[in-house]
Design an enzyme around this catalytic site. Structure first.
Site, PDB file in Angstrom:
ATOM      1  N   CYS A 365       0.818  -1.232   0.000  1.00 39.69           N
ATOM      2  CA  CYS A 365       0.000   0.000   0.000  1.00 39.69           C
ATOM      3  C   CYS A 365       0.842   1.269   0.000  1.00 39.69           C
ATOM      4  O   CYS A 365       0.339   2.336  -0.356  1.00 39.69           O
ATOM      5  CB  CYS A 365      -0.894   0.045   1.228  1.00 39.69           C
ATOM      6  SG  CYS A 365      -1.825  -1.435   1.557  1.00 39.69           S
TER       7      CYS A 365
HETATM    8  O1  KQY Z   1      -4.593  -1.242   1.208  1.00 41.48           O
HETATM    9  C1  KQY Z   1      -4.098  -0.238   0.782  1.00 41.48           C
HETATM   10  N1  KQY Z   1      -3.729  -0.225  -0.491  1.00 41.48           N
HETATM   11  C2  KQY Z   1      -4.045   1.069   1.518  1.00 41.48           C
HETATM   12  C3  KQY Z   1      -4.528   1.123   2.899  1.00 41.48           C
HETATM   13  C4  KQY Z   1      -4.922   2.517   3.266  1.00 41.48           C
HETATM   14  C5  KQY Z   1      -5.373   2.642   4.648  1.00 41.48           C
HETATM   15  C6  KQY Z   1      -5.661   4.050   5.026  1.00 41.48           C
HETATM   16  N2  KQY Z   1      -5.761   4.229   6.424  1.00 41.48           N
END
Ligand code: KQY
Length: 375
Positions: A365
């Site tokens: 992420c």
């Molecule tokens: O799973 C993702 N690609 C990003 C997670 C974002 C979480 C925001 N608090």
């Protein structure tokens, strides 16, 4: 077509689509020119002034930088701190954002067979907008993809779809993997049908086959991003987070995903081989951890005792290394061994990432690859 002249290069916002122009999104395991990250600093999401998270982001950047150039976007206020904590070989660029999830706010790069690379700029609404989104405002996040595209001198497609990069995985050969929980969620594109979403994915990713899984990882606040649940590790091969504990709500979710994956064919007509990667034992936020967060209206509050969506699937596949999250000694070793078998040409580097998980995501992420252009 809008055009912006940068030096001798004219950057364009294209009215066509990648598929129509012969572009496709390559798989993450194809060769990269580099990787982008953003610097964490907001104190309502990163505890203790974001210092513990910043150290983990720096470790992830350092690991990836052993095999490809890494750029980190940072606010003006944090520039000197980021520069001091990041290795010299990492490029630090002033670039404002609302938070540090470049997988979701950055561009998705697409390439063609003539060696060109372009950027897809999706609409972003902080994982659900005003009904279920994680924070407000998100205006700077919305601009991240365009800024990175310009820095990378890439023409850009503005896609008419709310989508985060963590909601899709591709095999680079025409197949996209995603979840219904996220992409069909009424808080993303309520005006679009499943068929319309499929055709936009085909047009903007250059794919011909969409494989839909149901729900994402239990209690994932992104509404079930695929990048916590499952990913392609090679064409025809998918890794899936797994548990043998039938009392864990994740059991049913993973089992249903496995059943669907066993039934489908990819864009080239292949059946998929599914590799189960056992999840870490359930992890919960502690009171000490929530005490380190600033309270702010409009931001999803975190509560002590909440379970976090921990999974080993949220790794980054670099040119030479695979950077994976570490959580607990009991499960880490088996996951690292499994990933080493799936990526024999890469060194597996584990980084303890509880601090990133506390913010709601993990290594995948907070990273965004720039594929190498290929002829
Ligand atoms: O799973 C993702 N690609 C990003 C997670 C974002 C979480 C925001 N608090």
């Amino acid at each position: 077509m809008l055009a912006l002249r940068v030096g001798r290069i004219t950057l364009r916002t294209l009215k066509s689509t990648p598929a129509r122009d012969g572009f496709r999104m390559p798989a993450e395991f194809e060769r990269h020119s580099g990787c982008w990250m953003l610097w964490p600093e907001r104190c309502d999401n990163w505890r203790d002034g974001a210092k513990p998270a910043q150290r983990v982001f720096a470790a992830v950047a350092a690991a990836i930088a052993t095999g490809e150039p890494v750029s980190v976007g940072v606010s003006a206020q944090q520039y000197q701190n980021a520069r001091a904590l990041l290795p010299e070989r990492v490029r630090v660029v002033e670039l404002s954002s609302n938070d540090a999830w470049v997988r979701d706010t950055g561009p998705t790069f697409v390439v063609d067979s003539r060696g060109r690379r372009r950027a897809v700029d999706w609409r972003f609404n902080a994982w659900g907008g005003l009904s279920g989104g994680l924070y407000f405002p998100w205006d700077r996040d919305q601009e991240v993809a365009r800024k990175i595209a310009e820095i990378e001198s890439a023409d850009r497609y503005a896609a008419p779809l709310v989508l985060e990069g963590g909601a899709i995985h591709v095999d680079g050969q025409g197949t996209c993997l995603t979840t219904e929980e996220c992409l069909l969620n009424p808080n993303r594109n309520p005006h679009l049908s499943r068929a319309q979403i499929e055709s936009l994915l085909q047009a903007y990713l250059g794919v011909s086959r969409i494989i839909w899984l149901g729900r994402g990882v239990y209690l994932d606040e992104t509404d079930g991003h695929i990048d916590e649940l499952a990913c392609f590790v090679a064409p025809g091969h998918v890794a899936l987070t797994w548990t043998e504990d039938r009392d864990d709500p994740q059991y049913e979710i993973s089992l249903e995903a496995w059943q669907r994956l066993r039934k489908v064919r990819d864009a080239r007509g292949r059946a998929l081989t599914v590799h189960k990667i056992h999840q870490p034992d359930p992890l919960f936020i502690t009171a000490a951890e929530t005490a380190g967060l600033d309270q702010r209206e409009g931001t999803l509050p975190r509560r002590a005792g909440d379970r976090m969506p921990a999974s080993y699937i949220n790794f980054y596949v670099g040119n030479r290394v695979l950077v994976m999250p570490l959580y607990d000694k009991r499960r880490d070793r088996a996951a690292a061994r499994a990933l080493a078998r799936l990526f024999p040409g890469r060194r597996i580097i584990g980084v303890p990432t509880r601090e990133v998980l506390l913010g709601g995501g993990n290594i995948h992420c907070i990273t965004q690859q720039i594929p190498a252009p290929r002829r």
